[in-house]
Design a protein around this motif. Structure first.
Motif, PDB file in Angstrom:
ATOM      1  N   LEU A 158      66.413  54.302  67.852  1.00  0.00           N
ATOM      2  CA  LEU A 158      65.680  53.436  67.282  1.00  0.00           C
ATOM      3  C   LEU A 158      66.548  52.705  65.910  1.00  0.00           C
ATOM      4  O   LEU A 158      67.794  52.773  66.208  1.00  0.00           O
ATOM      5  N   ALA A 159      66.107  51.966  65.060  1.00  0.00           N
ATOM      6  CA  ALA A 159      66.689  51.101  64.279  1.00  0.00           C
ATOM      7  C   ALA A 159      67.722  51.984  63.461  1.00  0.00           C
ATOM      8  O   ALA A 159      68.747  51.413  62.965  1.00  0.00           O
ATOM      9  N   GLU A 160      67.372  53.147  63.224  1.00  0.00           N
ATOM     10  CA  GLU A 160      68.423  53.728  62.126  1.00  0.00           C
ATOM     11  C   GLU A 160      68.956  55.169  62.685  1.00  0.00           C
ATOM     12  O   GLU A 160      69.658  55.986  62.162  1.00  0.00           O
ATOM     13  N   VAL A 201      73.426  49.508  66.424  1.00  0.00           N
ATOM     14  CA  VAL A 201      72.590  50.566  65.675  1.00  0.00           C
ATOM     15  C   VAL A 201      73.710  51.047  64.543  1.00  0.00           C
ATOM     16  O   VAL A 201      74.859  51.553  65.170  1.00  0.00           O
ATOM     17  N   ARG A 202      73.621  51.250  63.267  1.00  0.00           N
ATOM     18  CA  ARG A 202      74.404  52.406  62.584  1.00  0.00           C
ATOM     19  C   ARG A 202      73.270  53.319  61.979  1.00  0.00           C
ATOM     20  O   ARG A 202      72.190  52.972  61.535  1.00  0.00           O
ATOM     21  N   TYR A 203      73.698  54.829  62.393  1.00  0.00           N
ATOM     22  CA  TYR A 203      72.894  55.802  61.951  1.00  0.00           C
ATOM     23  C   TYR A 203      72.803  55.727  60.469  1.00  0.00           C
ATOM     24  O   TYR A 203      73.636  55.768  59.689  1.00  0.00           O
ATOM     25  N   TRP A 239      65.973  40.207  67.404  1.00  0.00           N
ATOM     26  CA  TRP A 239      67.378  41.265  67.100  1.00  0.00           C
ATOM     27  C   TRP A 239      67.278  41.571  65.691  1.00  0.00           C
ATOM     28  O   TRP A 239      66.804  40.816  64.930  1.00  0.00           O
ATOM     29  N   ASN A 240      68.373  42.342  65.429  1.00  0.00           N
ATOM     30  CA  ASN A 240      68.689  42.808  64.003  1.00  0.00           C
ATOM     31  C   ASN A 240      70.078  42.180  63.937  1.00  0.00           C
ATOM     32  O   ASN A 240      70.827  42.204  64.766  1.00  0.00           O
TER      33      ASN A 240
END
Lengths: 388, 388
Positions: free
Chosen positions: A135-137, A168-170, A306-307
């Motif tokens: 997911l995003a995070e 993605v960066r956790y 996109w992010n």
């Protein structure tokens, strides 16, 4: 011809095939994860002692191991130099891990999507790949718990910082939660961090291995994205229960990592001029990221979502209208545009159509707009044909 | 901890453990296969283009592949540059071959004795090792035929020129006979030639792969014994039916071989100054061989038999009174003498006691006599205790 059983699973690296096709000088390539030529540092070799020509230790050069252990401790990873091994690029960490863990049918846990060349080597050895959606995070924690409750994977392979391909960066919370789950279920973590130092917003969440209390782990990094990939110098740091096995596997793979590259890496790691170089690199790539995103807005805003990546080397595009982007590759290459289809980053490519990985670090800014314009036209044309 | 099944067969490299123990400055080491420090050439790096820092091709640098193909053709091997791959030392050829061919129980054919680190990687992958005894001028051809009639090994791994550990060089007749047998039975040959250029009598029998008419083959060499092992630059040349598979395996192992080492190797391969260096190297090692043999005559003539090596880096001693030389290692090391027990070079070490491999290239000539004297005393003492 009697080959091994694993050869039936031997796949070519699509990315290296595309890179080979993209050698033409008029090619506009978004395909690789190559550093910008302009940011390859000028390297000095005149002080290298002649003794670097001799055989070296399988573990790597002692001083380099010390420097990398110090760097890791600064990130919060409790470790000694005795836990550090220099490898022939961090790809070799994946080869050694595959040998250590994977028989035919061994379950392992991966992000979906995940790094293509990790899939390649793990599947070659016969891994049965469980995936957790990103997911995003960070990963979907409910699915992660479910997977761990129902399976006993030999390890989890994660790329928590500017993941390849998704960027993605956790989050801090995701890192803590993943560490707690791996501890709870006693699953070994392989944490791959080639992009950690390429941060554009100064973020520096500690590695997940530094948050583990019980589980075994292998942490791996490289100088390929920040110095010179041509040196083929990467490293792994492992808990002592794993290190001795990994060392024997390293011995039998190639005796030791090349010493000239190790000597060069040691001129940088831990030095002020390396910090200076990293600062310049971040600024340079941040600008390229911004230029790339502006061009994306011009040509892809109706086509994809996109992010904006906060680090690393890639944009990860999700097409609004799904189409298997592998089918676009030949057409794009014929128009001198190379890109990386997103499907092969999934364990089941056919079930995951409609993603593209676009590298922003290597393209000549003067050709960026034209390249993305052509690529967008290829997609539009294919979608129109598909709809017809 | 769930490791792979193969880890149950993971052995350490005894030789690298001994080398680690032999790091003490007062150690007299006959253990490794290290070039003499004095013969490591002074390397020049100032002309290296900055582009060598970038990622390279998995196959290796095109110019180096061309130069190595030309060198191989001069040896009688019909090949093109497209069949040449640069690897991370020729040890990696063995790793790639193991992946290509070996499942648990796969039969392969080896010389007895054979190269320790080849045994290590082939057995790790689960090979069932058939052996053919080495005689003074090559393998026992009757046994070889018998093995091929009764088994179908996936490949034969041979070191026909100044074999490690035995220093045996196959005669012209043995080479022709082996090639004919492998062709007759359709068995792939892996021919390992690290020592070809270290010839003391000018002999230059053509490789066996150049004599094959039908069988597939992999030929492998390295710059480690003639230039700088620290570069970790070796190469393989393979028939086209094998090359594509080996290339994918190379990609997944470490993407490509380090380019700085490849660039340095290219400064030498095929050049006049490399020929000049090889001439000096042969003269230097010939002298060391002669000095070593004189000292052996003084201290070992009643203890062991040997043939004077016509190339390579080793004397292979057969004790007249058999004793497992592995049991001598700790005592010898305690007296600052390192050597390589011969037993681990056999697939069944326990059935083959009483051999020593002694390296003559690396020992300081001033300490040679003292080292051999001490080693002989260790053996004499153990044999006396054994007889008592």
């Amino acid at each position: 011809m009697a080959f091994s059983e694993r050869v039936t699973r031997l796949k070519s690296s699509l990315i290296r095939e595309i890179l080979a096709a993209a050698q033409r000088p008029d090619m506009m390539s978004f395909a690789g994860g190559l550093p910008a030529e302009a940011m390859l540092p000028q390297s000095e070799w005149s002080d290298m002692p002649r003794s670097m020509g001799q055989y070296g230790m399988s573990e790597g050069e002692p001083q380099l191991r010390e420097a990398l252990a110090a760097q890791a401790r600064a990130l919060g990873i409790a470790c000694e130099a005795s836990q550090v091994m220099i490898v022939s690029g961090s790809q070799q960490t994946l080869d050694l891990a595959a040998k250590l863990y994977i028989d035919k049918g061994t379950e392992i846990l991966l992000e979906g999507p995940t790094y293509l060349a990790a899939l390649q080597i793990f599947q070659l050895f016969g891994a049965d790949c469980l995936t957790v959606p990103l997911l995003a995070e960070g990963p979907d924690l409910d699915v992660l718990r479910q997977r761990l409750e129902r399976h006993a994977p030999s390890f989890a392979y994660l790329i928590p910082t500017f993941q390849n391909p998704s960027a993605v960066r956790y989050s801090e919370e995701a890192r803590d939660a993943v560490a707690a789950l791996l501890d709870e279920f006693g699953v070994t973590l392989i944490e791959d961090e080639p992009y950690r130092d390429l941060t554009f917003d100064g973020g520096s969440a500690k590695p997940i291995v530094s948050r583990l209390k019980k589980a075994s782990w292998i942490y791996t990094g490289t100088v390929s994205k920040t110095l010179m990939p041509g040196l083929r110098v990467g490293y792994l740091i492992a808990t002592p229960d794993l290190f001795a096995h990994l060392l024997k596997l390293k011995q039998s793979a190639d005796l030791h990592t090349n010493r000239v590259g190790q000597w060069q890496a040691l001129r940088w790691i831990g030095s002020d001029h390396y910090q200076q170089h990293l600062m310049e690199l971040r600024g340079f790539y941040r600008t390229r990221r911004d230029q790339f995103e502006a061009a994306l807005q011009r040509h892809f805003s109706d086509l994809a979502q996109w992010n904006s990546p906060q680090g690393g080397l890639f944009f990860w595009l999700t097409l609004k209208e799904k189409i298997d982007t592998r089918t676009l590759l030949d057409t794009a290459l014929a128009q001198n545009v190379a890109f990386m289809p997103g499907e092969p980053f999934f364990t089941d490519p056919d079930a995951n159509p409609g993603y593209l990985r676009l590298n922003f670090s290597h393209i000549d800014p003067a050709r960026l707009d034209e390249g993305l314009k052509r690529l967008a036209a290829v997609i539009r044309h294919a979608q129109a044909a598909h709809a017809a």
